[in-house]
Write a protein that holds these residues in place. Sequence first.
Motif, PDB file in Angstrom:
ATOM      1  N   LEU A 368       0.733  -1.324  -0.254  1.00  0.00           N
ATOM      2  CA  LEU A 368      -0.616   0.450  -0.134  1.00  0.00           C
ATOM      3  C   LEU A 368       0.659   1.237   0.415  1.00  0.00           C
ATOM      4  O   LEU A 368       2.061   1.444   0.588  1.00  0.00           O
ATOM      5  N   PRO A 369       0.745   2.234  -0.874  1.00  0.00           N
ATOM      6  CA  PRO A 369       1.257   3.588  -0.876  1.00  0.00           C
ATOM      7  C   PRO A 369       1.547   4.317   0.768  1.00  0.00           C
ATOM      8  O   PRO A 369       1.283   5.110   0.632  1.00  0.00           O
ATOM      9  N   TRP A 370       2.160   3.832   1.404  1.00  0.00           N
ATOM     10  CA  TRP A 370       2.088   4.343   3.194  1.00  0.00           C
ATOM     11  C   TRP A 370       2.840   5.518   2.509  1.00  0.00           C
ATOM     12  O   TRP A 370       2.729   6.693   3.223  1.00  0.00           O
ATOM     13  N   ASP A 371       3.848   5.669   2.119  1.00  0.00           N
ATOM     14  CA  ASP A 371       4.585   6.762   2.020  1.00  0.00           C
ATOM     15  C   ASP A 371       4.364   8.183   0.959  1.00  0.00           C
ATOM     16  O   ASP A 371       4.064   9.579   2.233  1.00  0.00           O
ATOM     17  N   THR A 372       3.475   7.657   0.658  1.00  0.00           N
ATOM     18  CA  THR A 372       2.928   8.838  -0.653  1.00  0.00           C
ATOM     19  C   THR A 372       1.764   9.267   0.289  1.00  0.00           C
ATOM     20  O   THR A 372       1.716  10.553  -0.067  1.00  0.00           O
ATOM     21  N   LEU A 373       1.422   8.316   1.128  1.00  0.00           N
ATOM     22  CA  LEU A 373      -0.015   9.020   1.789  1.00  0.00           C
ATOM     23  C   LEU A 373       0.846  10.231   2.659  1.00  0.00           C
ATOM     24  O   LEU A 373      -0.074  10.934   3.057  1.00  0.00           O
ATOM     25  N   LYS A 374       1.500   9.525   3.779  1.00  0.00           N
ATOM     26  CA  LYS A 374       2.182  10.586   4.631  1.00  0.00           C
ATOM     27  C   LYS A 374       2.729  11.561   4.292  1.00  0.00           C
ATOM     28  O   LYS A 374       2.331  12.978   4.667  1.00  0.00           O
ATOM     29  N   VAL A 375       3.855  11.559   3.469  1.00  0.00           N
ATOM     30  CA  VAL A 375       4.414  12.770   2.256  1.00  0.00           C
ATOM     31  C   VAL A 375       2.785  13.804   2.308  1.00  0.00           C
ATOM     32  O   VAL A 375       3.656  15.288   2.196  1.00  0.00           O
ATOM     33  N   ASP A 414      -8.565  13.970   6.027  1.00  0.00           N
ATOM     34  CA  ASP A 414     -10.089  13.312   5.853  1.00  0.00           C
ATOM     35  C   ASP A 414      -9.717  11.786   5.226  1.00  0.00           C
ATOM     36  O   ASP A 414      -9.480  10.639   5.954  1.00  0.00           O
ATOM     37  N   ARG A 415      -9.468  11.747   4.314  1.00  0.00           N
ATOM     38  CA  ARG A 415      -8.736  10.696   3.823  1.00  0.00           C
ATOM     39  C   ARG A 415      -7.720   9.528   3.930  1.00  0.00           C
ATOM     40  O   ARG A 415      -7.798   8.255   3.794  1.00  0.00           O
ATOM     41  N   GLY A 416      -7.038  10.848   4.444  1.00  0.00           N
ATOM     42  CA  GLY A 416      -5.643  10.000   5.049  1.00  0.00           C
ATOM     43  C   GLY A 416      -5.651   9.114   6.777  1.00  0.00           C
ATOM     44  O   GLY A 416      -5.176   8.446   6.332  1.00  0.00           O
ATOM     45  N   VAL A 417      -6.580   9.749   7.332  1.00  0.00           N
ATOM     46  CA  VAL A 417      -7.090   8.914   8.531  1.00  0.00           C
ATOM     47  C   VAL A 417      -7.881   8.074   8.151  1.00  0.00           C
ATOM     48  O   VAL A 417      -7.609   6.925   9.053  1.00  0.00           O
ATOM     49  N   ARG A 418      -8.770   8.704   7.095  1.00  0.00           N
ATOM     50  CA  ARG A 418      -9.687   7.486   6.886  1.00  0.00           C
ATOM     51  C   ARG A 418      -8.865   5.902   5.726  1.00  0.00           C
ATOM     52  O   ARG A 418      -9.149   5.280   6.668  1.00  0.00           O
ATOM     53  N   PHE A 419      -7.836   5.945   5.785  1.00  0.00           N
ATOM     54  CA  PHE A 419      -7.153   4.781   4.804  1.00  0.00           C
ATOM     55  C   PHE A 419      -6.479   4.275   5.791  1.00  0.00           C
ATOM     56  O   PHE A 419      -6.517   3.183   5.784  1.00  0.00           O
ATOM     57  N   VAL A 420      -5.989   4.638   7.016  1.00  0.00           N
ATOM     58  CA  VAL A 420      -5.779   4.465   7.973  1.00  0.00           C
ATOM     59  C   VAL A 420      -5.900   3.421   8.670  1.00  0.00           C
ATOM     60  O   VAL A 420      -5.842   2.523   9.067  1.00  0.00           O
ATOM     61  N   GLU A 421      -7.040   4.524   8.972  1.00  0.00           N
ATOM     62  CA  GLU A 421      -7.933   3.132   9.461  1.00  0.00           C
ATOM     63  C   GLU A 421      -8.960   2.518   9.449  1.00  0.00           C
ATOM     64  O   GLU A 421      -8.978   1.131  10.198  1.00  0.00           O
ATOM     65  N   GLN A 422      -8.792   2.101   7.952  1.00  0.00           N
ATOM     66  CA  GLN A 422      -9.804   0.956   7.436  1.00  0.00           C
ATOM     67  C   GLN A 422      -9.282   0.392   6.965  1.00  0.00           C
ATOM     68  O   GLN A 422      -9.565  -1.126   6.713  1.00  0.00           O
ATOM     69  N   ALA A 427      -0.326  -1.266   8.016  1.00  0.00           N
ATOM     70  CA  ALA A 427       0.381   0.444   8.153  1.00  0.00           C
ATOM     71  C   ALA A 427       1.657   0.189   8.969  1.00  0.00           C
ATOM     72  O   ALA A 427       1.487   0.286  10.053  1.00  0.00           O
ATOM     73  N   PRO A 428       2.253   1.054   8.478  1.00  0.00           N
ATOM     74  CA  PRO A 428       3.775   0.863   9.364  1.00  0.00           C
ATOM     75  C   PRO A 428       3.341   1.542  10.658  1.00  0.00           C
ATOM     76  O   PRO A 428       2.326   2.585  10.711  1.00  0.00           O
ATOM     77  N   GLU A 429       4.032   1.200  11.845  1.00  0.00           N
ATOM     78  CA  GLU A 429       3.767   2.621  12.959  1.00  0.00           C
ATOM     79  C   GLU A 429       4.217   3.796  13.188  1.00  0.00           C
ATOM     80  O   GLU A 429       3.389   3.851  13.606  1.00  0.00           O
TER      81      GLU A 429
END
Length: 614
Positions: A368-375, A414-422, A427-429
């Motif tokens: 999953l694109p966690w790095d893209t999400l974070k930056v 909001d979508r960043g939060v939802r992505f991690v929650e759902q 996901a990385p700690e």
Amino acid sequence: MSSPLEHYGLIGDLTTIALVSRSGSIDWMCLPRIDSDACFAKLLGTNEHGYWSLRPAVEVRAVQQRYRPETLVLETEVTCDGGRARIIDFMPPGETEHDIIRIVEGLEGEVPMHSDLRVRFGYGKLTPWIQCNSHRATLTSGPDALAYISPVPLVPDWDASRLEADFVVRAGERLPCSLTFYASHLAAPGHPVDAERDLVRTEQYWREWASRCRYEGSFRDAVVRSLITLKALTYEPTGGIVAAPTTSLPEELGGVRNWDYRYCWLRDASLTLEALMRGGYLDEARAWRDWLLRAVAGAPDEAQIMYGVAGEHRLPEVELPWLPGYEESRPVRIGNGAYGQFQLDVYGETLNAMYEARVYGVQEAGSLPWDTLKVLVDFVEKSWQRPDEGIWEIRSKRQLHFTHSKLMAWVAVDRGVRFVEQFGANAPEKLKKRLPRWRALREEIRADILARAYNSRVGAFTQSYGSDALDASVLLIPHMGFLPADDPRMLGTVAAIEKGLTKAGFVERYLAETGVDGLAGHEATFLICSFWLVDNYTMVGRLDEAGALFQRLVSIRNDLGLLAEEYHPGLHRQLGNFPQAFSHVGLINSAVLLEAKRAGRDVSFTAMAAASMH
């Protein structure tokens, strides 16, 4: 002179397109890509700028143009005193070559036909070197060349600047001709085009593709045609979808609001993805999502609002003074200088597209694109209070705190939060630890919007903080899940837009006379804005009004079901670039929403997202 936009049909091979008029003339085509130089540019000029006409050599009594059902095979049927004939135009998809195939079919009696091919490379400026040998010819200019095959011997005109042919088609006859692009340093294609085989294959391709449409409601024909149009605007090698296949078709006849739309906008990504996925086209949605992630790869502060179809960053804007423009609308521009603007909303559109794709089941190719999400979320955290040029790409050099831009900053978080929650069980700690901070940021942006974007004097969310001006983009507030559609503030906003931005039943995006865009002149009503109003009516149960407005929008499509960017209700004309992806996206999404609400289903953002997960 070119025909009215309403008289054009679209054919394409998923790398480029051609516009064919009801009179049988191809007046716009770019080769080898949809954003390459045009070799037929009559649409923006005169006969001198290139076209390919195939028409009866006698007076035409009647013309009917249609697509073969659920395909991109275009038929133009002409009736003359001596008989009736049909021109079948198509481009086979999935080939390495770019073939435009035209079959003339005799239906009744006999019809004398005239073919007139005038190629002008470089957007109508460059006359090719023509070499002609009976039924075959090559047309060369610099790196580009076309191979032409005619059903009858060709006759170059006296100065060898065009190719003409006269022939008669009789009932039962089918006479094919073709035009194939190739790089001029290579040999011309040596094999003749098998027109009948390619016709069968093209028709089968589109019918199979259309059969995958998941929508079965009462607007199916309109929805399928819009989905096919979106597919035709796809550059299949990369998955990018352009806003439109044309440049410089004016928003006001004779005006200067003429832009190049042959590029991929990030803001289109979210709603386009939604339309494709609601239609059942997850492969296309995956390709578009992957294009999006490649395009924004790198530093988030370097993200652009638009890219080339392969992800190109530089899209310099220049004017072409030798072209007089569509119905004398100057200047004609190629490239789009807005690519360098700062538009805060693109981060929300990107993250919403990522989230929507995952919700609809478009799985990642790898992790999953966690790095893209974070930056991206981190960048929004640092930048959301900056003013910008906004969704409408204001060119007045004024940067404002646009309500839509702040809305989309909230969407990003909001979508960043939802992505991690759902979806973030693995996901990385360090990302999970960001959630409390992101939730707090989401509430901070929300409070800022509610305090500064809602104008109690106007009784509506307005265009920007502290402004009295209305803007149709705020109709997306419930669509994005920020507020429910029946919130009193949204009801007031809809009422204000009905009163202040509606013209003859259609919605303007904003009032040009406010001067916010810094451009002279006016524009017609912006079609996707009217679809957004349909959605707001639908969400609050005003189904009679939603249905009536939707039917009005469907009724202004041309005979082939195509929509431009804008519509002038006084002139009864489609205006702006054509056909426009955003307009067809609006049609698809509104049809699905309206059908769901009529069936008694909850169409709020939360309910629709939840339903998509099952």
